[in-house]
Design a protein around this motif. Structure first.
Motif, PDB file in Angstrom:
ATOM      1  N   ALA A 121       5.154  -4.296  -8.202  1.00  0.00           N
ATOM      2  CA  ALA A 121       5.099  -5.735  -7.881  1.00  0.00           C
ATOM      3  C   ALA A 121       5.697  -6.550  -9.025  1.00  0.00           C
ATOM      4  O   ALA A 121       5.274  -6.435 -10.183  1.00  0.00           O
ATOM      5  CB  ALA A 121       3.654  -6.155  -7.629  1.00  0.00           C
ATOM      6  N   THR A 122       6.691  -7.372  -8.684  1.00  0.00           N
ATOM      7  CA  THR A 122       7.347  -8.221  -9.689  1.00  0.00           C
ATOM      8  C   THR A 122       7.317  -9.681  -9.300  1.00  0.00           C
ATOM      9  O   THR A 122       7.875 -10.521 -10.017  1.00  0.00           O
ATOM     10  CB  THR A 122       8.808  -7.767  -9.854  1.00  0.00           C
ATOM     11  OG1 THR A 122       9.476  -7.838  -8.584  1.00  0.00           O
ATOM     12  CG2 THR A 122       8.886  -6.348 -10.413  1.00  0.00           C
ATOM     13  N   SER A 123       6.653  -9.982  -8.176  1.00  0.00           N
ATOM     14  CA  SER A 123       6.578 -11.377  -7.728  1.00  0.00           C
ATOM     15  C   SER A 123       5.171 -11.660  -7.255  1.00  0.00           C
ATOM     16  O   SER A 123       4.390 -10.735  -6.935  1.00  0.00           O
ATOM     17  CB  SER A 123       7.579 -11.612  -6.582  1.00  0.00           C
ATOM     18  OG  SER A 123       7.226 -10.826  -5.448  1.00  0.00           O
ATOM     19  N   PRO A 124       4.784 -12.963  -7.185  1.00  0.00           N
ATOM     20  CA  PRO A 124       3.441 -13.297  -6.689  1.00  0.00           C
ATOM     21  C   PRO A 124       3.201 -12.764  -5.282  1.00  0.00           C
ATOM     22  O   PRO A 124       2.072 -12.335  -4.962  1.00  0.00           O
ATOM     23  CB  PRO A 124       3.435 -14.826  -6.724  1.00  0.00           C
ATOM     24  CG  PRO A 124       4.422 -15.176  -7.784  1.00  0.00           C
ATOM     25  CD  PRO A 124       5.499 -14.145  -7.692  1.00  0.00           C
ATOM     26  N   GLU A 125       4.208 -12.788  -4.415  1.00  0.00           N
ATOM     27  CA  GLU A 125       4.021 -12.284  -3.050  1.00  0.00           C
ATOM     28  C   GLU A 125       3.719 -10.785  -3.065  1.00  0.00           C
ATOM     29  O   GLU A 125       2.829 -10.295  -2.355  1.00  0.00           O
ATOM     30  CB  GLU A 125       5.266 -12.558  -2.213  1.00  0.00           C
ATOM     31  CG  GLU A 125       5.536 -14.005  -1.907  1.00  0.00           C
ATOM     32  CD  GLU A 125       6.174 -14.741  -3.094  1.00  0.00           C
ATOM     33  OE1 GLU A 125       6.507 -14.038  -4.095  1.00  0.00           O
ATOM     34  OE2 GLU A 125       6.284 -15.966  -3.030  1.00  0.00           O
ATOM     35  N   ALA A 126       4.431 -10.040  -3.911  1.00  0.00           N
ATOM     36  CA  ALA A 126       4.199  -8.589  -3.988  1.00  0.00           C
ATOM     37  C   ALA A 126       2.829  -8.279  -4.575  1.00  0.00           C
ATOM     38  O   ALA A 126       2.126  -7.344  -4.136  1.00  0.00           O
ATOM     39  CB  ALA A 126       5.297  -7.919  -4.815  1.00  0.00           C
ATOM     40  N   GLU A 127       2.422  -9.078  -5.584  1.00  0.00           N
ATOM     41  CA  GLU A 127       1.094  -8.870  -6.167  1.00  0.00           C
ATOM     42  C   GLU A 127      -0.011  -9.174  -5.150  1.00  0.00           C
ATOM     43  O   GLU A 127      -1.025  -8.469  -5.071  1.00  0.00           O
ATOM     44  CB  GLU A 127       0.939  -9.745  -7.405  1.00  0.00           C
ATOM     45  CG  GLU A 127       1.836  -9.332  -8.562  1.00  0.00           C
ATOM     46  CD  GLU A 127       1.729 -10.300  -9.733  1.00  0.00           C
ATOM     47  OE1 GLU A 127       1.012 -11.331  -9.572  1.00  0.00           O
ATOM     48  OE2 GLU A 127       2.333 -10.041 -10.771  1.00  0.00           O
ATOM     49  N   HIS A 128       0.196 -10.237  -4.344  1.00  0.00           N
ATOM     50  CA  HIS A 128      -0.777 -10.582  -3.330  1.00  0.00           C
ATOM     51  C   HIS A 128      -0.885  -9.468  -2.288  1.00  0.00           C
ATOM     52  O   HIS A 128      -1.990  -9.111  -1.835  1.00  0.00           O
ATOM     53  CB  HIS A 128      -0.392 -11.910  -2.671  1.00  0.00           C
ATOM     54  CG  HIS A 128      -1.353 -12.344  -1.603  1.00  0.00           C
ATOM     55  ND1 HIS A 128      -2.624 -12.777  -1.894  1.00  0.00           N
ATOM     56  CD2 HIS A 128      -1.216 -12.400  -0.242  1.00  0.00           C
ATOM     57  CE1 HIS A 128      -3.247 -13.084  -0.766  1.00  0.00           C
ATOM     58  NE2 HIS A 128      -2.397 -12.862   0.252  1.00  0.00           N
ATOM     59  N   LEU A 129       0.278  -8.892  -1.896  1.00  0.00           N
ATOM     60  CA  LEU A 129       0.275  -7.786  -0.938  1.00  0.00           C
ATOM     61  C   LEU A 129      -0.435  -6.567  -1.520  1.00  0.00           C
ATOM     62  O   LEU A 129      -1.227  -5.904  -0.827  1.00  0.00           O
ATOM     63  CB  LEU A 129       1.719  -7.431  -0.567  1.00  0.00           C
ATOM     64  CG  LEU A 129       1.891  -6.219   0.375  1.00  0.00           C
ATOM     65  CD1 LEU A 129       1.187  -6.477   1.708  1.00  0.00           C
ATOM     66  CD2 LEU A 129       3.374  -5.920   0.587  1.00  0.00           C
ATOM     67  N   ALA A 130      -0.186  -6.270  -2.793  1.00  0.00           N
ATOM     68  CA  ALA A 130      -0.841  -5.128  -3.428  1.00  0.00           C
ATOM     69  C   ALA A 130      -2.349  -5.321  -3.493  1.00  0.00           C
ATOM     70  O   ALA A 130      -3.127  -4.382  -3.283  1.00  0.00           O
ATOM     71  CB  ALA A 130      -0.264  -4.901  -4.828  1.00  0.00           C
TER      72      ALA A 130
END
Length: 413
Positions: free
Chosen positions: A241-250
């Motif tokens: 995860a390198t973006s807020p959207e990816a972190e939220h998905l994780a």
């Protein structure tokens, strides 16, 4: 990955399979056979008994017929209802010997017999068969030899028809041969049935272990797949995860993985592992064979009842501990203690076991806290599997231990 089928239907199917011949079936068939043939032979002797009654002391013929025919009827009723079968057989065998020994003293007019054999002779095979059912084989063999010998001796007397030695010996040998044949057949059937019972019990226990191992393997595969599909995927997503959207998905994937792990842990490896109540009955019967003191076993509504393996293990262990406690503490000097093991199925998924005796009893409130046989081995063990144990005892009036699963089954009719 396709989920493997649950193992409960296979365990249940095996648990419901019955051996073609079991010890209980042999005892039932043998008991009912002696009851039926006792009635038939008794009915055949009635005309002869009435004819010979005139040669006896007044009233003796009627009394003798009342005692023996009454014992035969009681024997037939006991074998049909399967209540006190051995006691009824032992009672008839003992009464027959007494009647046989009393015969020479009851005959008032030997000439009236006209050389015919006493009517008691026709019931000799019924008596020897009853002895085979009632006592151990060695004592049944002694009875089978001694009773015909007594009859042969009476046959030589005027009260027995004043037969010659040859005829008396032939009559006695004929009764011995019939008695020995019955003894051999029943003994061989018992031994064969015990072998079948032992083999079936061993097979059921091995299958029980295999079923539990299979259930554990199913759960392991399920958890492995869950870890691979959810946990590892979540960790890889979080690492990449390198973006807020990816972190939220994780984070959302992590919450879902934790929830699925919790659900897997709650079901446990034995969620599908259920076994028929007849398996528990057979295990308890097998445990009873290791005791020197007998228990009367009564089983009601065992067919169609299935229990989780955890519940079965708890019921089995608690019941065995209750029986061991009875053997260790219930006997009172000079008195005979009767013990019963009662097993009752409740609807399709419950069981109540009662271990009862009429021994010395005890005061439950005075049991020391360090005594673990009641509190840990019985009460806590049942509580841990979701059941209950209730202990009722009174000094001088025996003890009853009621073990039930699930909670509330003990109050079901």
């Amino acid at each position: 990955m396709a989920e493997m089928p649950a193992v409960d239907w296979r365990v249940t199917r095996l648990a419901r399979r019955r051996a073609t011949v079991t010890r209980a079936q042999v005892e039932t068939v043998a008991g009912r056979a002696v009851g039926l043939f006792g009635l038939v032979f008794g009915a055949q002797t009635v005309p002869v008994a009435l004819e010979q009654a005139g040669a006896l002391v007044p009233g003796a013929g009627a009394a003798l017929m009342a005692v023996l025919y009454g014992a035969i009827v009681a024997l037939a009723v006991a074998t049909v209802t399967k209540v006190a079968v051995r006691a009824a057989c032992l009672g008839f065998a003992a009464l027959y010997v007494l009647a046989l020994v009393s015969w020479p003293f009851l005959v008032a007019d030997p000439a009236a017999l006209d050389g015919s054999a006493p009517w008691l002779y026709y019931l000799c095979t019924v008596a020897t068969t009853a002895a085979v059912i009632a006592v151990l084989p060695v004592w049944a063999g002694v009875y089978t030899l001694v009773v015909p010998a007594i009859y042969g001796t009476i046959r030589l007397l005027p009260a027995g028809g004043d037969a010659g030695p040859l005829l008396a010996v032939l009559d006695a040998l004929y009764a011995v041969v019939l008695g020995v044949v019955v003894l051999a057949i029943i003994t061989m059937l018992r031994q064969a049935a015990e072998s079948v019972d032992s083999a079936q019990e061993a097979a059921l226990q091995r299958y029980d272990v295999a079923a539990r191992q299979h259930a554990n393997e199913i759960e392991r595969v399920k958890v492995d797949a869950l870890v691979h599909d959810s946990v590892l995927t979540t960790l890889l997503s979080a690492a990449a995860a390198t973006s807020p959207e990816a972190e939220h998905l994780a984070a959302r994937m992590a919450r879902d993985a934790v929830q699925r792990l919790d659900e897997a842990g709650a079901t446990g490896p034995r969620a599908f592992d259920r076994v028929g109540l007849p398996v528990l009955v057979r295990r308890l019967r097998a445990a009873l064979t290791t005791f020197n003191t007998p228990f009367t076993v009564r089983v009601v509504n065992a067919g169609g009842v299935e229990l989780p393996v955890e519940a079965m293990e708890g019921l089995y262990s608690a019941a065995v501990q209750a029986m061991v406690n009875s053997l260790q503490h219930a006997d009172d000097s000079g008195l005979s203690t009767r013990r019963e093991l009662r097993i009752r199925g409740v609807r399709a998924g419950g069981c109540v076991i009662e271990v009862a005796d009429n021994g010395r009893g005890f005061d439950i409130e005075r049991v020391p806290a360090e005594r673990l046989g009641l509190r840990v081995s019985i009460e806590e063990r049942m509580a841990n599997v979701g059941g209950i144990a209730r202990i009722e005892s009174q000094l001088g009036h025996g003890t009853t231990v009621t073990i039930a699963w699930p909670l509330g089954a003990e109050g079901s009719a």
